[in-house]
Scaffold this active site. Structure first.
Site, PDB file in Angstrom:
ATOM      1  N   HIS A  60       0.809  -1.214   0.000  1.00 18.83           N
ATOM      2  CA  HIS A  60       0.000   0.000   0.000  1.00 18.83           C
ATOM      3  C   HIS A  60       0.846   1.269   0.000  1.00 18.83           C
ATOM      4  CE1 HIS A  60      -3.782  -2.189   0.461  1.00 18.83           C
ATOM      5  NE2 HIS A  60      -3.048  -3.032   1.172  1.00 18.83           N
ATOM      6  N   HIS A  64      -1.162   2.124  -6.201  1.00 14.86           N
ATOM      7  CA  HIS A  64      -1.564   0.741  -5.954  1.00 14.86           C
ATOM      8  C   HIS A  64      -3.079   0.612  -5.947  1.00 14.86           C
ATOM      9  CE1 HIS A  64      -1.843   2.542  -1.920  1.00 14.86           C
ATOM     10  NE2 HIS A  64      -2.762   1.612  -1.679  1.00 14.86           N
ATOM     11  N   ASP A  66      -6.319  -1.229  -3.912  1.00 13.56           N
ATOM     12  CA  ASP A  66      -6.792  -1.923  -2.711  1.00 13.56           C
ATOM     13  C   ASP A  66      -7.774  -3.025  -3.103  1.00 13.56           C
ATOM     14  OD1 ASP A  66      -5.427  -0.092  -1.181  1.00 13.56           O
ATOM     15  OD2 ASP A  66      -7.209   0.931  -0.414  1.00 13.56           O
ATOM     16  N   HIS A  70      -8.231  -5.942   2.079  1.00  8.89           N
ATOM     17  CA  HIS A  70      -7.555  -4.872   2.819  1.00  8.89           C
ATOM     18  C   HIS A  70      -8.354  -4.467   4.064  1.00  8.89           C
ATOM     19  CE1 HIS A  70      -5.087  -1.469   3.638  1.00  8.89           C
ATOM     20  NE2 HIS A  70      -5.834  -0.552   3.049  1.00  8.89           N
ATOM     21  N   HIS A 181     -13.942   3.530   2.056  1.00  8.95           N
ATOM     22  CA  HIS A 181     -13.477   2.152   1.884  1.00  8.95           C
ATOM     23  C   HIS A 181     -14.590   1.153   2.228  1.00  8.95           C
ATOM     24  CE1 HIS A 181      -9.345   3.764   1.739  1.00  8.95           C
ATOM     25  NE2 HIS A 181      -8.977   2.582   1.271  1.00  8.95           N
ATOM     26  N   GLU A 193      -5.036   4.279  -5.234  1.00  8.16           N
ATOM     27  CA  GLU A 193      -4.508   5.395  -4.443  1.00  8.16           C
ATOM     28  C   GLU A 193      -3.158   5.845  -4.990  1.00  8.16           C
ATOM     29  OE1 GLU A 193      -6.684   4.175  -0.239  1.00  8.16           O
ATOM     30  OE2 GLU A 193      -4.697   3.340  -0.695  1.00  8.16           O
TER      31      GLU A 193
END
Length: 237
Positions: A60, A64, A66, A70, A181, A193
């Site tokens: 992270h 990258h 997610d 996660h 999230h 992100e």
């Protein structure tokens, strides 16, 4: 004249949306490790060594994606998603602003965006250029109701040019629940992100996106060399 093989007619040049990777790069959690260790291995006569760099790298840091795992025990890991989850058409939303300021549902609805089911939606806050500076910590974010709006539109992937689409770590209360999230990932709407500064070149456009990450087995996320190219003559509103 027909379009070159592998390139749809009327599609622009690819733009690199990834941030560079280096040992001092920003990370959302201080515990995230980033270490590049070069090793030289002799392969024959003196002076013929090859260089191999060993990486100790959190999944992270840098640009990258997610995966649901996660945040969700038992959620899908990054290699369990089909390639189609990371590629396809989308839009780049011009959400440029300074400071810890949310993008609200009322604001996004007022933009009258051309968001289609299955789209990849990339939010440009204008913070890719702050990567590696103190200003990068105090970034904008998506409001809880904006995450709901994205779900209702049936998007499949959401990206930001900040550390997170949620409120940044320096500004979270102790009981912060990561609402963006926790709205997107349970529905397998994945999150990119740390998008790079060239995202600003694509604001207000429909685009084709390729954000295929490394297929790390049991990975809760993975680095991704994200690229996109504009679809000429298609504005997003």
């Amino acid at each position: 004249m027909s379009a070159p093989v592998g390139r749809p007619a009327g599609t622009g040049e690819w733009v690199d949306l990834a941030q560079p990777m280096y040992e001092q790069m920003p990370r959302a959690l201080p515990e995230s490790q980033v270490c590049f260790t070069p090793q030289y291995i002799e392969t024959g006569p003196p002076g013929s060594a090859v260089r191999i760099t060993h990486l100790t790298l959190s999944t992270h840091v840098g640009t990258h994606v997610d995966a649901a795992l996660h945040f969700l025990p038992g959620g899908r890991s990054i290699e369990q998603y089909p390639v189609d989850a990371f590629v396809g058409p989308g839009i780049v939303v011009d959400a440029r602003r300074e400071g810890v300021v949310p993008v609200t549902r009322a604001e996004i609805e007022a933009m009258d965006l051309d968001v289609r089911a299955g789209d990849i939606v990339l939010f440009c806050f204008g913070y890719g250029r702050h990567f590696g500076t103190p200003a990068y910590r105090d970034h904008p974010y998506l409001g809880d109701d904006t995450a709901d709006w994205l779900v209702e539109r049936g998007v499949k992937l959401v990206g930001v040019d900040t550390t997170t689409p949620d409120l940044g770590g320096a500004h979270r209360p102790p009981d912060y629940a990561y609402p963006v999230h926790m709205t997107l990932l349970p529905r397998d709407i994945l999150i990119i992100e740390h998008l790079g500064p060239r995202l600003e070149e694509l604001v207000g456009r429909r685009v084709e996106v390729n954000a295929v990450p490394l297929p790390i087995r049991s990975g809760d996320g993975a680095p991704a060399p994200v690229i996109a190219r504009p679809v000429p003559d298609e504005e997003i509103r």
